[in-house]
Design a protein around this motif. Structure first.
Motif, PDB file in Angstrom:
ATOM      1  N   TYR A   6      79.406  12.547  -3.566  1.00 63.72           N
ATOM      2  CA  TYR A   6      79.950  11.968  -4.788  1.00 63.72           C
ATOM      3  C   TYR A   6      80.688  13.052  -5.558  1.00 63.72           C
ATOM      4  O   TYR A   6      80.150  14.124  -5.820  1.00 63.72           O
ATOM      5  CB  TYR A   6      78.831  11.363  -5.636  1.00 63.72           C
ATOM      6  N   LEU A   7      81.943  12.787  -5.950  1.00 61.69           N
ATOM      7  CA  LEU A   7      82.788  13.779  -6.602  1.00 61.69           C
ATOM      8  C   LEU A   7      82.930  13.577  -8.110  1.00 61.69           C
ATOM      9  O   LEU A   7      83.549  14.390  -8.782  1.00 61.69           O
ATOM     10  CB  LEU A   7      84.193  13.760  -5.977  1.00 61.69           C
ATOM     11  N   GLY A   8      82.361  12.498  -8.636  1.00 64.09           N
ATOM     12  CA  GLY A   8      82.521  12.192 -10.056  1.00 64.09           C
ATOM     13  C   GLY A   8      81.856  13.219 -10.966  1.00 64.09           C
ATOM     14  O   GLY A   8      80.977  13.975 -10.548  1.00 64.09           O
ATOM     15  N   PRO A   9      82.251  13.241 -12.259  1.00 63.82           N
ATOM     16  CA  PRO A   9      81.723  14.214 -13.210  1.00 63.82           C
ATOM     17  C   PRO A   9      80.362  13.839 -13.805  1.00 63.82           C
ATOM     18  O   PRO A   9      79.663  14.691 -14.341  1.00 63.82           O
ATOM     19  CB  PRO A   9      82.791  14.245 -14.306  1.00 63.82           C
ATOM     20  N   GLU A  10      79.979  12.561 -13.725  1.00 61.62           N
ATOM     21  CA  GLU A  10      78.715  12.094 -14.302  1.00 61.62           C
ATOM     22  C   GLU A  10      77.949  11.289 -13.263  1.00 61.62           C
ATOM     23  O   GLU A  10      78.546  10.710 -12.350  1.00 61.62           O
ATOM     24  CB  GLU A  10      78.994  11.206 -15.513  1.00 61.62           C
ATOM     25  N   PRO A  11      76.622  11.205 -13.401  1.00 57.53           N
ATOM     26  CA  PRO A  11      75.838  10.381 -12.473  1.00 57.53           C
ATOM     27  C   PRO A  11      76.315   8.929 -12.503  1.00 57.53           C
ATOM     28  O   PRO A  11      76.775   8.429 -13.526  1.00 57.53           O
ATOM     29  CB  PRO A  11      74.412  10.491 -13.012  1.00 57.53           C
ATOM     30  N   VAL A  12      76.213   8.270 -11.371  1.00 56.27           N
ATOM     31  CA  VAL A  12      76.624   6.877 -11.247  1.00 56.27           C
ATOM     32  C   VAL A  12      75.521   6.105 -10.519  1.00 56.27           C
ATOM     33  O   VAL A  12      74.891   6.628  -9.605  1.00 56.27           O
ATOM     34  CB  VAL A  12      77.974   6.751 -10.503  1.00 56.27           C
ATOM     35  N   THR A  13      75.279   4.869 -10.958  1.00 50.36           N
ATOM     36  CA  THR A  13      74.309   4.016 -10.291  1.00 50.36           C
ATOM     37  C   THR A  13      75.015   3.290  -9.155  1.00 50.36           C
ATOM     38  O   THR A  13      76.056   2.665  -9.366  1.00 50.36           O
ATOM     39  CB  THR A  13      73.713   2.992 -11.275  1.00 50.36           C
ATOM     40  N   VAL A  14      74.441   3.382  -7.973  1.00 47.56           N
ATOM     41  CA  VAL A  14      75.004   2.720  -6.793  1.00 47.56           C
ATOM     42  C   VAL A  14      74.020   1.641  -6.359  1.00 47.56           C
ATOM     43  O   VAL A  14      73.023   1.939  -5.696  1.00 47.56           O
ATOM     44  CB  VAL A  14      75.259   3.729  -5.649  1.00 47.56           C
ATOM     45  N   PRO A  15      74.271   0.385  -6.761  1.00 50.28           N
ATOM     46  CA  PRO A  15      73.322  -0.692  -6.449  1.00 50.28           C
ATOM     47  C   PRO A  15      73.029  -0.830  -4.957  1.00 50.28           C
ATOM     48  O   PRO A  15      71.906  -1.117  -4.567  1.00 50.28           O
ATOM     49  CB  PRO A  15      74.020  -1.952  -6.978  1.00 50.28           C
TER      50      PRO A  15
END
Length: 73
Positions: A6-15
Motif C-alpha cells: 500500500y502506497l497511500g499516506p494514511e491507513p485505509v480500511t480494506v473490506p
C-alpha cells in the motif's frame, strides 16, 4: 496468494481483507483479485505476482498424425 504494498499516506480500511492496511505495508491478496489492486498504481504496487496454476500451464504440443498404411490392390 499474491502480495501488494500500500502506497497511500494514511491507513485505509480494506473490506475485502477485513482489516486496516497502513502506509508501506505489504499484504497478501487473493490471486483472482490481484489485478483489482495493481490497476491503481497510485495506491498499490506489486511485490509478488500470482503464481500460475498447473491448469494454466502452456498447452501440450500437437502430435503429428500417423502416416496412412499402404494397401495392396
Amino acid at each position: 496468494m499474491a502480495r501488494v504494498r500500500y502506497l497511500g499516506p494514511e491507513p485505509v480500511t480494506v473490506p475485502e481483507l477485513g482489516r486496516t492496511v497502513g502506509p508501506d505495508e505489504v499484504v497478501e491478496v487473493p490471486d483472482d483479485r490481484f489485478a483489482g489492486y495493481v490497476c491503481q498504481p497510485a495506491n498499490w504496487e506489486t511485490v509478488e505476482e500470482p503464481r500460475q496454476q498447473e491448469t494454466e500451464a502452456a498447452p501440450l504440443p500437437l502430435r503429428k498424425a500417423a502416416k496412412p498404411q499402404k494397401t495392396e490392390g
